[in-house]
Design a protein around this motif. Structure first.
Motif, PDB file in Angstrom:
ATOM      1  N   VAL A 334       0.837  -1.201   0.000  1.00  0.00           N
ATOM      2  CA  VAL A 334       0.000   0.000   0.000  1.00  0.00           C
ATOM      3  C   VAL A 334       0.873   1.253   0.000  1.00  0.00           C
ATOM      4  CG1 VAL A 334      -1.548   1.372   1.481  1.00  0.00           C
ATOM      5  CG2 VAL A 334      -2.040  -1.049   1.043  1.00  0.00           C
ATOM      6  N   LEU A 335       1.995   1.185   0.664  1.00  0.00           N
ATOM      7  CA  LEU A 335       2.922   2.318   0.693  1.00  0.00           C
ATOM      8  C   LEU A 335       3.372   2.705  -0.713  1.00  0.00           C
ATOM      9  CD1 LEU A 335       5.007   1.056   3.721  1.00  0.00           C
ATOM     10  CD2 LEU A 335       3.633   3.150   3.708  1.00  0.00           C
ATOM     11  N   SER A 336       3.676   1.709  -1.537  1.00  0.00           N
ATOM     12  CA  SER A 336       4.093   1.981  -2.917  1.00  0.00           C
ATOM     13  C   SER A 336       2.953   2.575  -3.725  1.00  0.00           C
ATOM     14  CB  SER A 336       4.593   0.689  -3.571  1.00  0.00           C
ATOM     15  OG  SER A 336       5.720   0.169  -2.894  1.00  0.00           O
ATOM     16  N   ILE A 337       1.735   2.070  -3.523  1.00  0.00           N
ATOM     17  CA  ILE A 337       0.574   2.584  -4.259  1.00  0.00           C
ATOM     18  C   ILE A 337       0.333   4.049  -3.904  1.00  0.00           C
ATOM     19  CG2 ILE A 337      -1.919   2.399  -4.537  1.00  0.00           C
ATOM     20  CD1 ILE A 337      -0.444   0.207  -5.994  1.00  0.00           C
ATOM     21  N   LEU A 338       0.354   4.381  -2.621  1.00  0.00           N
ATOM     22  CA  LEU A 338       0.075   5.756  -2.220  1.00  0.00           C
ATOM     23  C   LEU A 338       1.197   6.702  -2.636  1.00  0.00           C
ATOM     24  CD1 LEU A 338      -2.296   4.480  -0.777  1.00  0.00           C
ATOM     25  CD2 LEU A 338      -1.827   5.949   1.177  1.00  0.00           C
ATOM     26  N   ARG A 339       2.435   6.244  -2.558  1.00  0.00           N
ATOM     27  CA  ARG A 339       3.544   7.080  -3.023  1.00  0.00           C
ATOM     28  C   ARG A 339       3.416   7.324  -4.524  1.00  0.00           C
ATOM     29  NH1 ARG A 339       9.197   4.455  -2.048  1.00  0.00           N
ATOM     30  NH2 ARG A 339       8.238   2.978  -3.510  1.00  0.00           N
ATOM     31  N   GLU A 340       3.064   6.280  -5.271  1.00  0.00           N
ATOM     32  CA  GLU A 340       2.902   6.426  -6.720  1.00  0.00           C
ATOM     33  C   GLU A 340       1.730   7.333  -7.056  1.00  0.00           C
ATOM     34  OE1 GLU A 340       4.427   5.760 -10.502  1.00  0.00           O
ATOM     35  OE2 GLU A 340       5.232   5.193  -8.538  1.00  0.00           O
ATOM     36  N   SER A 341       0.684   7.319  -6.218  1.00  0.00           N
ATOM     37  CA  SER A 341      -0.478   8.175  -6.479  1.00  0.00           C
ATOM     38  C   SER A 341      -0.076   9.648  -6.491  1.00  0.00           C
ATOM     39  CB  SER A 341      -1.574   7.936  -5.433  1.00  0.00           C
ATOM     40  OG  SER A 341      -1.234   8.502  -4.172  1.00  0.00           O
ATOM     41  N   VAL A 342       0.863  10.009  -5.637  1.00  0.00           N
ATOM     42  CA  VAL A 342       1.351  11.391  -5.591  1.00  0.00           C
ATOM     43  C   VAL A 342       2.108  11.734  -6.875  1.00  0.00           C
ATOM     44  CG1 VAL A 342       2.853  13.012  -4.370  1.00  0.00           C
ATOM     45  CG2 VAL A 342       1.466  11.365  -3.082  1.00  0.00           C
ATOM     46  N   LEU A 343       2.959  10.828  -7.329  1.00  0.00           N
ATOM     47  CA  LEU A 343       3.749  11.066  -8.544  1.00  0.00           C
ATOM     48  C   LEU A 343       2.861  11.091  -9.785  1.00  0.00           C
ATOM     49  CD1 LEU A 343       6.746   8.667  -7.744  1.00  0.00           C
ATOM     50  CD2 LEU A 343       6.606  11.147  -7.363  1.00  0.00           C
ATOM     51  N   ILE A 344       1.901  10.175  -9.851  1.00  0.00           N
ATOM     52  CA  ILE A 344       0.995  10.120 -11.001  1.00  0.00           C
ATOM     53  C   ILE A 344       0.144  11.385 -11.075  1.00  0.00           C
ATOM     54  CG2 ILE A 344      -1.022   8.921 -11.950  1.00  0.00           C
ATOM     55  CD1 ILE A 344       0.211   6.304 -10.901  1.00  0.00           C
ATOM     56  N   ILE A 378      -5.462   6.332 -14.358  1.00  0.00           N
ATOM     57  CA  ILE A 378      -6.026   5.006 -14.072  1.00  0.00           C
ATOM     58  C   ILE A 378      -5.103   3.921 -14.605  1.00  0.00           C
ATOM     59  CG2 ILE A 378      -7.897   3.411 -14.688  1.00  0.00           C
ATOM     60  CD1 ILE A 378      -9.805   5.823 -14.599  1.00  0.00           C
ATOM     61  N   GLU A 379      -4.646   4.084 -15.830  1.00  0.00           N
ATOM     62  CA  GLU A 379      -3.786   3.070 -16.446  1.00  0.00           C
ATOM     63  C   GLU A 379      -2.456   2.953 -15.696  1.00  0.00           C
ATOM     64  OE1 GLU A 379      -2.446   0.038 -18.661  1.00  0.00           O
ATOM     65  OE2 GLU A 379      -4.498   0.856 -18.583  1.00  0.00           O
ATOM     66  N   GLU A 380      -1.887   4.063 -15.286  1.00  0.00           N
ATOM     67  CA  GLU A 380      -0.607   4.011 -14.579  1.00  0.00           C
ATOM     68  C   GLU A 380      -0.761   3.383 -13.190  1.00  0.00           C
ATOM     69  OE1 GLU A 380       1.830   7.450 -14.538  1.00  0.00           O
ATOM     70  OE2 GLU A 380       1.573   7.894 -16.682  1.00  0.00           O
ATOM     71  N   LEU A 381      -1.851   3.689 -12.510  1.00  0.00           N
ATOM     72  CA  LEU A 381      -2.094   3.050 -11.213  1.00  0.00           C
ATOM     73  C   LEU A 381      -2.281   1.546 -11.378  1.00  0.00           C
ATOM     74  CD1 LEU A 381      -4.439   5.257  -8.983  1.00  0.00           C
ATOM     75  CD2 LEU A 381      -2.188   4.356  -8.420  1.00  0.00           C
ATOM     76  N   ARG A 382      -3.001   1.172 -12.436  1.00  0.00           N
ATOM     77  CA  ARG A 382      -3.210  -0.267 -12.690  1.00  0.00           C
ATOM     78  C   ARG A 382      -1.885  -0.958 -12.985  1.00  0.00           C
ATOM     79  NH1 ARG A 382      -8.070  -1.381 -16.311  1.00  0.00           N
ATOM     80  NH2 ARG A 382      -9.083  -1.746 -14.297  1.00  0.00           N
ATOM     81  N   GLN A 383      -1.048  -0.349 -13.778  1.00  0.00           N
ATOM     82  CA  GLN A 383       0.262  -0.941 -14.077  1.00  0.00           C
ATOM     83  C   GLN A 383       1.089  -1.120 -12.812  1.00  0.00           C
ATOM     84  OE1 GLN A 383       2.050   1.599 -17.034  1.00  0.00           O
ATOM     85  NE2 GLN A 383       0.630   0.973 -18.657  1.00  0.00           N
ATOM     86  N   THR A 384       1.019  -0.137 -11.923  1.00  0.00           N
ATOM     87  CA  THR A 384       1.740  -0.244 -10.652  1.00  0.00           C
ATOM     88  C   THR A 384       1.210  -1.404  -9.827  1.00  0.00           C
ATOM     89  OG1 THR A 384       2.141   2.149 -10.617  1.00  0.00           O
ATOM     90  CG2 THR A 384       2.358   0.967  -8.531  1.00  0.00           C
ATOM     91  N   ALA A 385      -0.127  -1.528  -9.752  1.00  0.00           N
ATOM     92  CA  ALA A 385      -0.732  -2.613  -8.979  1.00  0.00           C
ATOM     93  C   ALA A 385      -0.352  -3.977  -9.544  1.00  0.00           C
ATOM     94  CB  ALA A 385      -2.249  -2.454  -8.954  1.00  0.00           C
ATOM     95  N   VAL A 386      -0.417  -4.117 -10.860  1.00  0.00           N
ATOM     96  CA  VAL A 386      -0.089  -5.395 -11.500  1.00  0.00           C
ATOM     97  C   VAL A 386       1.383  -5.733 -11.294  1.00  0.00           C
ATOM     98  CG1 VAL A 386       0.102  -6.578 -13.730  1.00  0.00           C
ATOM     99  CG2 VAL A 386      -1.952  -5.247 -13.191  1.00  0.00           C
ATOM    100  N   ARG A 387       2.231  -4.733 -11.387  1.00  0.00           N
ATOM    101  CA  ARG A 387       3.656  -4.957 -11.155  1.00  0.00           C
ATOM    102  C   ARG A 387       3.919  -5.475  -9.740  1.00  0.00           C
ATOM    103  NH1 ARG A 387       5.130  -0.335 -12.592  1.00  0.00           N
ATOM    104  NH2 ARG A 387       5.518   0.654 -10.578  1.00  0.00           N
ATOM    105  N   LEU A 388       3.065  -5.092  -8.799  1.00  0.00           N
ATOM    106  CA  LEU A 388       3.196  -5.540  -7.414  1.00  0.00           C
ATOM    107  C   LEU A 388       2.437  -6.833  -7.150  1.00  0.00           C
ATOM    108  CD1 LEU A 388       2.746  -2.058  -5.664  1.00  0.00           C
ATOM    109  CD2 LEU A 388       4.869  -3.389  -5.822  1.00  0.00           C
ATOM    110  N   GLY A 389       1.878  -7.416  -8.218  1.00  0.00           N
ATOM    111  CA  GLY A 389       1.129  -8.666  -8.069  1.00  0.00           C
ATOM    112  C   GLY A 389      -0.311  -8.471  -7.650  1.00  0.00           C
ATOM    113  N   GLY A 390      -0.847  -7.253  -7.816  1.00  0.00           N
ATOM    114  CA  GLY A 390      -2.214  -6.957  -7.403  1.00  0.00           C
ATOM    115  C   GLY A 390      -3.136  -6.676  -8.578  1.00  0.00           C
ATOM    116  N   TYR A 391      -4.180  -5.916  -8.323  1.00  0.00           N
ATOM    117  CA  TYR A 391      -5.193  -5.625  -9.342  1.00  0.00           C
ATOM    118  C   TYR A 391      -5.752  -4.231  -9.098  1.00  0.00           C
ATOM    119  CZ  TYR A 391      -8.528  -6.574  -5.598  1.00  0.00           C
ATOM    120  OH  TYR A 391      -9.222  -6.533  -4.409  1.00  0.00           O
ATOM    121  N   ALA A 392      -6.444  -3.708 -10.104  1.00  0.00           N
ATOM    122  CA  ALA A 392      -7.120  -2.413  -9.978  1.00  0.00           C
ATOM    123  C   ALA A 392      -8.455  -2.484 -10.702  1.00  0.00           C
ATOM    124  CB  ALA A 392      -6.254  -1.294 -10.552  1.00  0.00           C
ATOM    125  N   ILE A 393      -9.514  -2.041 -10.032  1.00  0.00           N
ATOM    126  CA  ILE A 393     -10.871  -2.036 -10.574  1.00  0.00           C
ATOM    127  C   ILE A 393     -11.396  -0.606 -10.547  1.00  0.00           C
ATOM    128  CG2 ILE A 393     -13.256  -2.770 -10.165  1.00  0.00           C
ATOM    129  CD1 ILE A 393     -12.080  -5.302  -8.839  1.00  0.00           C
TER     130      ILE A 393
END
Length: 440
Positions: A334-344, A378-393
């Motif tokens: 989650v830390l990576s997702i939230l940090r990436e949200s700021v950059l995106i 949306i696409e960049e957040l999804r790519q980040t999630a998939v790279r971490l082995g997760g998903y985005a809806i």
């Protein structure tokens, strides 16, 4: 538009005031050329039976808070609204269970249970508007999922009206129910694509004797400090109901401080809550500011929190579009997702308010900005999630943009099972067609 004959045929089992022609299209889609408002389970069954036999499409709605969640259709033939199908069917206070009609607003249900010092252990978004049927159909949950579990943990029984009008029951009305297959899980989170949930039986919990919200503000913005604290906290015997991290944009809205903020919720007897608060005080780094909300301050915090997400009932955003994305990753990612949200947000020139559970790994990101910026984010957040082995809806987006993005993020390996179940239960694709994964 529907013919007069069609309307007259609907009036055979509905009063004229329960039928309303729709003269315009909703920008979120998932609408109907005519809206019907059944007040009984028999009327729900009659509408579905008629539609199934006459090859008409039906969109199901509670109060419309999730209108922007899934779906490729601008307008079906019938919008079946459960707004008028409300009320508690049975409350077994001694057994701590309640059976409620699907159109009942979640907030109304909680207020009805409060005099008995009981509650449904769920924390959906927009609780004063969302219906219990919509919450269960979308498997909605908030940060307190860490302590409460999900809708699948609260539901012990369902009544479902199949697309052909058949009424079935799954589960039971007692907590210790182990007979047969656990059919409830088939319908929870299925987005209404297998039928209409008419009644839901839920297990209850006692209202907590005392509760507080601890806010930890990390002024340096270093996620390594947050990770270190989180690992130490999760290794203890503490039992928070939520352990949620806010990104700076959402923290600014909720606390007035544009920094990463950790929200820790405690619910227990007063002494136990204070003990855990003191433990957090001892564990926190010295540079981290700590504040504690109780009573009305805590209630006001949660009211703002649960209404931060886009709502399908509200007017569309001005000067841009709104979107909501649900992301699932391993909890500390989650830390990576939230940090990436700021950059995106900076790269795409959009505002992203995001939060995620460091105990359960589910994140929510709310976006506002120009169409292309939002789609790219949306696409960049999804790519980040998939790279971490997760998903985005994608949980909320105008119809025109949902038609340009894969809301569900592709078909899972088990898609053939979902497709087979849909084909068996709803061969004519009568209810909520194209609302779920893979266009089901």
């Amino acid at each position: 538009m529907l013919s007069l004959t069609w309307i007259e045929e609907l009036q055979a089992f509905l009063h004229p005031e329960q039928i309303k022609r729709n003269e315009s299209f909703h920008p979120l889609g998932n609408d109907g050329a005519v809206a019907v408002y059944p007040r009984t389970e028999e009327e729900i069954a009659a509408v579905l039976r008629y539609a199934d036999r006459h090859d008409k499409k039906v969109v199901i709605a509670g109060r419309g808070t999730k209108r922007g969640f899934g779906g490729q259709r601008e307008q079906a033939d019938i919008l079946l609204s459960l707004e008028q199908y409300t009320g508690i069917v049975e409350h077994a206070a001694a057994d701590m269970t309640v059976t409620v009609k699907a159109g009942t607003k979640f907030g109304d249900l909680q207020r009805a249970l409060a005099p008995y010092r009981q509650k449904v252990a769920l924390d959906p978004f927009w609780p004063e508007e969302a219906t219990i049927g919509g919450v269960i159909a979308a498997n909605d949950s908030g940060p307190k999922r860490l302590g409460y579990g999900s809708a699948r943990d609260s539901v012990i029984g369902l009544r479902i009206v199949y697309p052909d009008g058949t009424i079935i029951r799954s589960g039971g009305k007692v907590v210790k129910n182990v007979a047969g297959y656990d059919m409830n899980k088939l319908f929870i989170g299925a987005m209404g694509t297998l039928g209409v949930l008419s009644e839901i039986t839920l297990k209850l919990r006692p209202l907590p004797k005392y509760e507080s919200v601890v806010l930890l503000s990390f002024p340096t913005g270093d996620v390594h400090d947050i990770r270190s604290f989180a690992v130490s906290f999760l290794d203890t015997m503490m039992e928070p109901v939520c352990f949620e991290l806010l990104n700076p944009a959402l923290s600014e809205r909720l606390t007035g401080q544009p920094v990463y903020t950790l929200v820790i919720g405690f619910e227990d007897v007063e002494n136990a809550v204070h003990y855990q608060e003191h433990w957090v005080e001892r564990l926190r780094p010295k540079a981290v500011e700590m504040s504690i909300l109780v009573g009305e301050e805590a209630s006001a915090f949660w009211r703002t929190f649960y209404t931060a997400a886009p709502n399908g009932r509200l007017a569309m955003a001005e000067n841009g579009v709104e979107a909501a994305v649900k992301i699932g990753v391993v909890n500390l990612d989650v830390l990576s997702i939230l940090r990436e949200s700021v950059l995106i947000a900076d790269r795409c020139h959009v505002r992203i308010e995001a939060h995620g559970g460091l105990g359960h790994g589910l994140c929510q990101a709310y976006m506002h900005g120009g169409e292309e910026g939002v789609l790219t984010a949306i696409e960049e957040l999804r790519q980040t999630a998939v790279r971490l082995g997760g998903y985005a809806i994608v949980k909320h987006l105008p119809l025109s943009l949902r038609q340009r993005v894969d809301v569900w993020g592709g078909k899972p390996a088990y898609f053939f099972l979902l497709e087979g179940i849909k084909r068996k239960i709803d061969p004519n694709k009568t209810v909520n067609d194209q609302r779920f994964i893979g266009g089901i």
